[in-house]
Write a protein that holds these residues in place. Structure first.
Motif: not given
Length: 404
Positions: A365-372, A89-103
């Motif tokens: 965390s609903h972001q687990q898939g994106a973070l993985g 039902t939805a897409v979760t998006l996470c953008l991260a920098n080189s250090a892996g920090d979600v920005i």
């Protein structure tokens, strides 16, 4: 026609690859590391500073006379990786920098019957909408995409009068569209595998054997063997959400085309409908959670029945795999923590290890898939390479990423 790749472009990528390893260097150190002249490096760095891709991290004292040297690093708002988790039902998006920090992060919803074409277009728009202020996509190196499985939708959506397009072709089209849009490597795998890898990594259990089950809008599973996400010959390893638990004539139809799968009993929608039949059509999972907190016997009875069905499936999985632990995630998984003894007993009845196998709830965390997906990209990343050479992130084999 694409612009011709130049020596300057290669030098630019070499500079970025050096800095993307998390290092902070002066102009002289960059010049020495890459065996480039200082004038060449200075021109490249001036452009990168103007574009906001790199930044001056600090001023280093020369230790004597002379001006302090500028220490340069990747701008923290420069997106290196994008992780996407498509649910039903939805897409979760996470953008991260080189250090892996979600920005930057967002969740964009679509109708459950939306086809992959509209889902992809929504995700592409959402990524660009996140790139505001200091967040930019100029140096994105890889996109990791988690998909829910072969029966979530066709390319143009359900229902369809035409046969469903083979899922390996759908995945190929999804990969192609993202690769074309961002000119970078794209890794595609099951979103629950990505979520399981993230869960294992944050819990410090990356080398353990784990059965992971997420009970959410769908019911998906993953199996980790010594830190690797097992995928199977047909990329279906861990799909325990489609084990049949109801063989009665009244069994509900599942999106996979069969009847009585665990998903028809223990998904968020199925549990909500069951609770509504007990207390009324306006009820939802939050009401059920409140009823459990208030020790409502109707809520306890409902969850105990669900725990029995989930436990049977997990027990069979444990019998086959003999894991170190079982992790239960998702909205329904969080509810099952309230009846954990019942779940443990149901598992114990099916496996030889009895109650010895550890069962716990996942870190919510609903972001687990994106973070993985981002973690998988980071593990695969190496210095950028361009046309005529290997891609900066290895293309996934057999339709998905072999993640370790």
């Amino acid at each position: 026609m694409d612009r011709q790749w130049s020596v300057r472009d290669q030098h630019r990528d070499d500079v970025l690859a050096l800095l993307h390893r998390g290092r902070r260097l002066t102009r002289g150190e960059i010049s020495q590391s890459l065996h480039l002249t200082r004038s060449t490096v200075s021109e490249l760095l001036a452009d990168l500073l103007d574009q906001g891709i790199i930044t001056v991290a600090e001023q280093r004292s020369p230790g004597g006379r002379g001006r302090p040297a500028e220490v340069l690093g990747i701008h923290p708002g420069a997106v290196r990786y994008a992780g996407l988790d498509f649910s039903h039902t939805a897409v979760t998006l996470c953008l991260a920098n080189s250090a892996g920090d979600v920005i930057a992060a967002a969740t964009a919803e679509y109708p459950s019957g939306a086809g992959w074409e509209s889902r992809v277009q929504l995700a592409l728009r959402s990524i660009h909408e996140l790139a505001v202020d200091d967040v930019h996509l100029d140096v994105i190196a890889g996109i990791g995409i988690g998909l829910p499985g072969p029966n979530s939708a066709s390319w143009h959506g359900f229902p369809s009068e035409t046969p469903v397009e083979p899922f390996h072709l759908v995945k190929a089209r999804i990969r192609e569209q993202f690769a074309s849009a961002f000119d970078c490597a794209v890794l595609v795998d099951h979103h629950i595998r990505f979520a399981a890898l993230h869960e294992a990594s944050i819990a410090g259990e990356s080398e353990r054997d784990i059965v992971y089950l997420r009970l959410s809008t769908g019911v998906g599973g993953a199996v980790l063997g010594a830190g690797a996400a097992l995928r199977g010959t047909h990329l279906l390893a861990g799909e325990i959400g489609h084990m049949i638990v109801d063989e009665t004539p009244q069994a509900e139809a599942c999106r996979c085309g069969r009847r009585g799968c665990l998903e028809t009993v223990a998904s968020a929608g199925a549990v909500t409908r069951a609770w509504q039949e007990i207390v009324g059509p306006q009820a939802d999972l939050e009401d059920l959670a409140a009823a459990l907190e208030a020790s409502d016997p109707r809520a306890s009875e409902l969850l105990t029945g669900i725990a029995d069905a989930v436990g049977r499936v997990l027990g069979i999985a444990a019998l086959v795999i003999d894991p170190d632990e079982i992790v239960v995630a998702g909205e329904v998984g969080a509810l099952l923590v309230n009846v954990l003894p019942d779940l443990r007993q149901a598992v114990a009845r099916q496996c030889l290890t009895g109650t010895e196998v550890e069962i716990r709830g996942a870190v919510a965390s609903h972001q687990q898939g994106a973070l993985g997906a981002i973690a998988a990209l980071r593990s695969a990343d190496h210095p950028a390479r361009r046309p005529g050479r290997a891609p900066s992130l290895p293309a996934p084999a057999r339709g998905g990423l072999r993640v370790r």
